[in-house]
Design a protein around this motif. Sequence first.
Motif, PDB file in Angstrom:
ATOM      1  N   ILE A 307      -7.711  26.510 -12.279  1.00  0.00           N
ATOM      2  CA  ILE A 307      -6.334  26.489 -11.402  1.00  0.00           C
ATOM      3  C   ILE A 307      -7.917  26.138 -10.060  1.00  0.00           C
ATOM      4  O   ILE A 307      -7.216  26.111  -9.563  1.00  0.00           O
ATOM      5  CB  ILE A 307      -6.355  27.987 -11.702  1.00  0.00           C
ATOM      6  N   ASN A 308      -9.092  27.516 -10.234  1.00  0.00           N
ATOM      7  CA  ASN A 308      -9.431  27.224  -9.291  1.00  0.00           C
ATOM      8  C   ASN A 308     -10.467  25.867  -8.415  1.00  0.00           C
ATOM      9  O   ASN A 308      -9.801  25.490  -7.650  1.00  0.00           O
ATOM     10  CB  ASN A 308     -11.007  28.120  -9.579  1.00  0.00           C
ATOM     11  N   ASN A 309     -10.984  24.886  -9.322  1.00  0.00           N
ATOM     12  CA  ASN A 309     -11.466  24.275  -9.310  1.00  0.00           C
ATOM     13  C   ASN A 309     -10.166  22.709  -9.153  1.00  0.00           C
ATOM     14  O   ASN A 309     -10.431  21.787  -7.716  1.00  0.00           O
ATOM     15  CB  ASN A 309     -12.106  22.935 -10.548  1.00  0.00           C
ATOM     16  N   GLU A 310      -8.926  22.659  -9.362  1.00  0.00           N
ATOM     17  CA  GLU A 310      -8.287  21.679  -8.685  1.00  0.00           C
ATOM     18  C   GLU A 310      -7.462  22.634  -7.587  1.00  0.00           C
ATOM     19  O   GLU A 310      -6.958  21.329  -7.054  1.00  0.00           O
ATOM     20  CB  GLU A 310      -6.901  21.571  -9.985  1.00  0.00           C
ATOM     21  N   GLY A 311      -7.095  23.572  -7.130  1.00  0.00           N
ATOM     22  CA  GLY A 311      -6.633  24.277  -6.013  1.00  0.00           C
ATOM     23  C   GLY A 311      -7.841  24.133  -5.443  1.00  0.00           C
ATOM     24  O   GLY A 311      -7.291  24.602  -3.636  1.00  0.00           O
ATOM     25  N   LYS A 312      -8.855  23.808  -5.455  1.00  0.00           N
ATOM     26  CA  LYS A 312      -9.935  23.747  -4.418  1.00  0.00           C
ATOM     27  C   LYS A 312     -10.449  25.122  -3.301  1.00  0.00           C
ATOM     28  O   LYS A 312     -10.089  25.066  -2.815  1.00  0.00           O
ATOM     29  CB  LYS A 312     -10.321  22.769  -3.193  1.00  0.00           C
ATOM     30  N   LEU A 313     -10.036  26.442  -4.503  1.00  0.00           N
ATOM     31  CA  LEU A 313      -9.444  27.477  -3.533  1.00  0.00           C
ATOM     32  C   LEU A 313     -11.637  28.185  -3.436  1.00  0.00           C
ATOM     33  O   LEU A 313     -11.465  28.900  -2.378  1.00  0.00           O
ATOM     34  CB  LEU A 313      -9.271  28.491  -4.664  1.00  0.00           C
ATOM     35  N   LEU A 314     -11.692  28.710  -4.373  1.00  0.00           N
ATOM     36  CA  LEU A 314     -13.628  28.900  -4.312  1.00  0.00           C
ATOM     37  C   LEU A 314     -14.627  28.276  -4.319  1.00  0.00           C
ATOM     38  O   LEU A 314     -14.276  27.239  -5.166  1.00  0.00           O
ATOM     39  CB  LEU A 314     -14.286  30.130  -4.833  1.00  0.00           C
ATOM     40  N   VAL A 315     -15.841  28.268  -3.930  1.00  0.00           N
ATOM     41  CA  VAL A 315     -17.242  27.059  -4.428  1.00  0.00           C
ATOM     42  C   VAL A 315     -17.683  27.135  -5.503  1.00  0.00           C
ATOM     43  O   VAL A 315     -17.495  26.134  -6.069  1.00  0.00           O
ATOM     44  CB  VAL A 315     -17.934  27.536  -3.429  1.00  0.00           C
ATOM     45  N   LYS A 316     -17.410  28.558  -6.523  1.00  0.00           N
ATOM     46  CA  LYS A 316     -17.154  27.779  -8.126  1.00  0.00           C
ATOM     47  C   LYS A 316     -16.491  29.500  -8.586  1.00  0.00           C
ATOM     48  O   LYS A 316     -16.860  30.520  -7.564  1.00  0.00           O
ATOM     49  CB  LYS A 316     -18.962  27.868  -8.405  1.00  0.00           C
ATOM     50  N   PHE A 372      -5.348  35.110  -7.512  1.00  0.00           N
ATOM     51  CA  PHE A 372      -5.320  35.723  -8.774  1.00  0.00           C
ATOM     52  C   PHE A 372      -3.671  35.354  -8.395  1.00  0.00           C
ATOM     53  O   PHE A 372      -3.308  36.002  -9.664  1.00  0.00           O
ATOM     54  CB  PHE A 372      -4.466  37.262  -6.777  1.00  0.00           C
ATOM     55  N   VAL A 373      -2.403  34.977  -7.680  1.00  0.00           N
ATOM     56  CA  VAL A 373      -1.300  34.856  -8.220  1.00  0.00           C
ATOM     57  C   VAL A 373      -0.810  33.142  -9.627  1.00  0.00           C
ATOM     58  O   VAL A 373      -0.109  33.883  -9.998  1.00  0.00           O
ATOM     59  CB  VAL A 373      -0.452  34.618  -6.684  1.00  0.00           C
ATOM     60  N   GLY A 374      -1.753  32.715  -8.889  1.00  0.00           N
ATOM     61  CA  GLY A 374      -1.525  31.459  -9.774  1.00  0.00           C
ATOM     62  C   GLY A 374      -2.420  32.043 -10.936  1.00  0.00           C
ATOM     63  O   GLY A 374      -1.423  31.683 -11.916  1.00  0.00           O
ATOM     64  N   PHE A 375      -3.509  32.308 -10.980  1.00  0.00           N
ATOM     65  CA  PHE A 375      -4.155  33.077 -12.613  1.00  0.00           C
ATOM     66  C   PHE A 375      -2.946  34.003 -12.905  1.00  0.00           C
ATOM     67  O   PHE A 375      -2.399  34.181 -14.602  1.00  0.00           O
ATOM     68  CB  PHE A 375      -5.141  33.744 -12.836  1.00  0.00           C
TER      69      PHE A 375
END
Length: 381
Positions: A307-316, A372-375
């Motif tokens: 979710i993070n990587n595809e949404g480009k939300l946090l660096v890592k 968080f909402v996505g997870f």
Amino acid sequence: MRKVLIISLLLTSLACYAQDINYTQKTLNTLTSKELWGRGYTKNGMSKAADFIESQFKSFDLQPMDGKDYKQRFMFSVNTFPGQMDLSINGKKLIPGKDFIVGQASVGIIAKSNLEQKDSVTFLDAKNRIVVVLQDKLTWSVAQKVNDYTEIFIKKSSLSETPKSLAVNIENQFIPDFAASNICAIVQGATKPDSVIMITAHYDHLGGMGKDTYFPGANDNGSGVSFLLSLAKYYAANPQKYTIAFICFAGEEAGILGSKYFTENPIVPLKNIRFLINVDMVGTGETGATVVNATQYAKEFAALNQINNEGKLLVKINPRGKAANSDHYFFTEKGVPAFFLYTQGGVAAYHDVFDKPETLPFTVYENLFKLFVGFNKYLMN
């Protein structure tokens, strides 16, 4: 294939989730204010913070977790410093918090004496049982006991010469039955109310050291509480099929005591908790975040990362194993699947008087909110 489709749908919908950043900043300013006095053990700081959090849950129309009372009350012992906090070295008056701190388990003392040097950083007043230690950085904590001696830690850069004499007036008060409360609320699930996603953060901090110095605790953990309250506000307006539960714990700085008490006296059955996410120190994030228990729950961590990587939300998002370093721990010990997430980068203030709201950039708060909402949607699917 089904998992990929679910996550793709979640990513598509993330754009419509927005955190109320103005509310978050206003909340953080309140939590770190002089009025709440470090959310600790003197001047009713922790009690005032608890009342504020309860008022926010009520304003969002969240329900008490037990149906009656938002507060889960418990008691523990703590050593406090409510009054005098005066120190002079070689005739120079030092400033509490900035120039020196007192060891958290120290007994109060009034004395004037000469100091005996033991090594390059340690000095003694044996008669009055005072230990003076020079340090590069000052960090404070909380003790549940009182020693029979007094420790004083002085920032090296605050002195221009070797300590030879001191004049000190420090007041301590040991409280064997300090009253505290966990603040617990829920948004009832629409179709599966017995399945619970739990979001937690500790709201206590170090409080005050003397009558004039307090520790604001912006990143630790005003950031986590303001973030949790933003999520509570969102979920109150957008109920889900699962119950979303929120707990703000007391007593974390004294030994993760509030979460320990909750797991021993659960208001909701622990077996009903689908997943718990604990946030502590989430006010930075320039270099990403770390998740404790990532190796314990590899499937959920993989989904979080996707979710993070595809949404480009946090660096890592860095994985970390099991650790007893925040309020997730006792839940994990009871078999509740849980993550503890903290952000990294930016300010380095920690357990000191410089952990102030103006030092936190809020650069990743909104993306963390979307994560968080996505997870949580992933967990419910």
